[in-house]
Design a protein around this motif. Sequence first.
Motif, mmCIF file in Angstrom:
data_model
loop_
_atom_site.group_PDB
_atom_site.id
_atom_site.type_symbol
_atom_site.label_atom_id
_atom_site.label_comp_id
_atom_site.label_asym_id
_atom_site.label_seq_id
_atom_site.Cartn_x
_atom_site.Cartn_y
_atom_site.Cartn_z
ATOM 1 N N SER A 65 0.804 -1.212 0.000
ATOM 2 C CA SER A 65 0.000 0.000 0.000
ATOM 3 C C SER A 65 0.841 1.269 0.000
ATOM 4 N N GLY A 66 2.126 1.123 0.277
ATOM 5 C CA GLY A 66 2.981 2.282 0.432
ATOM 6 C C GLY A 66 2.907 2.912 1.801
ATOM 7 N N GLY A 67 2.102 2.345 2.690
ATOM 8 C CA GLY A 67 1.903 2.924 3.997
ATOM 9 C C GLY A 67 3.006 2.651 5.002
ATOM 10 N N SER A 68 3.825 1.663 4.731
ATOM 11 C CA SER A 68 4.910 1.306 5.639
ATOM 12 C C SER A 68 6.209 1.217 4.864
ATOM 13 N N THR A 69 7.252 1.793 5.423
ATOM 14 C CA THR A 69 8.579 1.710 4.833
ATOM 15 C C THR A 69 9.574 1.204 5.861
ATOM 16 N N TYR A 70 10.633 0.592 5.369
ATOM 17 C CA TYR A 70 11.632 -0.023 6.228
ATOM 18 C C TYR A 70 13.007 0.265 5.648
ATOM 19 N N TYR A 71 13.967 0.554 6.524
ATOM 20 C CA TYR A 71 15.295 0.934 6.075
ATOM 21 C C TYR A 71 16.368 0.262 6.907
ATOM 22 N N ALA A 72 17.461 -0.053 6.244
ATOM 23 C CA ALA A 72 18.651 -0.457 6.974
ATOM 24 C C ALA A 72 19.171 0.735 7.768
ATOM 25 N N ASP A 73 19.763 0.460 8.925
ATOM 26 C CA ASP A 73 20.269 1.534 9.769
ATOM 27 C C ASP A 73 21.276 2.417 9.028
ATOM 28 N N SER A 74 22.036 1.836 8.131
ATOM 29 C CA SER A 74 23.089 2.562 7.446
ATOM 30 C C SER A 74 22.573 3.636 6.497
ATOM 31 N N VAL A 75 21.295 3.567 6.120
ATOM 32 C CA VAL A 75 20.755 4.526 5.161
ATOM 33 C C VAL A 75 19.618 5.367 5.724
ATOM 34 N N LYS A 76 19.207 5.118 6.945
ATOM 35 C CA LYS A 76 18.116 5.885 7.543
ATOM 36 C C LYS A 76 18.450 7.371 7.577
ATOM 37 N N GLY A 77 17.484 8.173 7.172
ATOM 38 C CA GLY A 77 17.667 9.604 7.139
ATOM 39 C C GLY A 77 18.282 10.118 5.862
ATOM 40 N N ARG A 78 18.823 9.226 5.042
ATOM 41 C CA ARG A 78 19.445 9.622 3.780
ATOM 42 C C ARG A 78 18.699 9.110 2.557
ATOM 43 N N PHE A 79 18.159 7.907 2.656
ATOM 44 C CA PHE A 79 17.453 7.298 1.537
ATOM 45 C C PHE A 79 15.956 7.310 1.800
ATOM 46 N N ALA A 80 15.179 7.338 0.744
ATOM 47 C CA ALA A 80 13.732 7.272 0.855
ATOM 48 C C ALA A 80 13.174 6.407 -0.267
ATOM 49 N N ILE A 81 12.366 5.437 0.102
ATOM 50 C CA ILE A 81 11.735 4.562 -0.873
ATOM 51 C C ILE A 81 10.288 4.986 -1.062
ATOM 52 N N SER A 82 9.803 4.899 -2.279
ATOM 53 C CA SER A 82 8.418 5.202 -2.576
ATOM 54 C C SER A 82 7.905 4.237 -3.631
ATOM 55 N N ARG A 83 6.593 4.183 -3.762
ATOM 56 C CA ARG A 83 5.965 3.203 -4.652
ATOM 57 C C ARG A 83 4.767 3.831 -5.320
ATOM 58 N N ASP A 84 4.669 3.664 -6.616
ATOM 59 C CA ASP A 84 3.542 4.156 -7.385
ATOM 60 C C ASP A 84 2.924 2.959 -8.089
ATOM 61 N N ASN A 85 1.902 2.384 -7.481
ATOM 62 C CA ASN A 85 1.299 1.181 -8.034
ATOM 63 C C ASN A 85 0.611 1.434 -9.373
ATOM 64 N N ALA A 86 0.094 2.634 -9.569
ATOM 65 C CA ALA A 86 -0.548 2.960 -10.833
ATOM 66 C C ALA A 86 0.438 2.910 -11.988
ATOM 67 N N LYS A 87 1.701 3.217 -11.701
ATOM 68 C CA LYS A 87 2.742 3.191 -12.715
ATOM 69 C C LYS A 87 3.604 1.940 -12.636
#
Length: 124
Positions: free
Chosen positions: A54-76
């Motif tokens: 749904s895109g409602g939850s994201t998870y990150y490795a500690d090494s990239v938290k605060g620097r990387f951002a994941i997003s998802r566009d299911n329509a595309k």
Amino acid sequence: QVQLVESGGGLVQAGGSLRLSCAASGRTFSTYVMGWFRQAPGKEREFVAAISYSGGSTYYADSVKGRFAISRDNAKNTVYLQMNSLKPEDTAVYYCAATYYSRSYSRPDEVDYWGQGTQVTVSS
């Protein structure tokens, strides 16, 4: 079946930014947790980030938290990884991954589908 194609990798100086894209085929895109892994030469493939169907939850490795951002566009049928404040240790081949929702999204051996990988090189 899901097919994944990454793009957006390249060479960037430390402190710079890149945005990776992963285009997925098939109409079962929302059935999967989408994520990114990376692998440097001589090292094991490691989890970077994941996002729920749904895109409602994201998870990150500690090494990239605060620097990387994941997003998802299911329509595309597309997943993105925005990478900021890049460091030389971020240098690796980055792989898009699709994991069936009931499996473990952070484990490489649980991933159902892989992209071909895109090289990210960060110079100092």
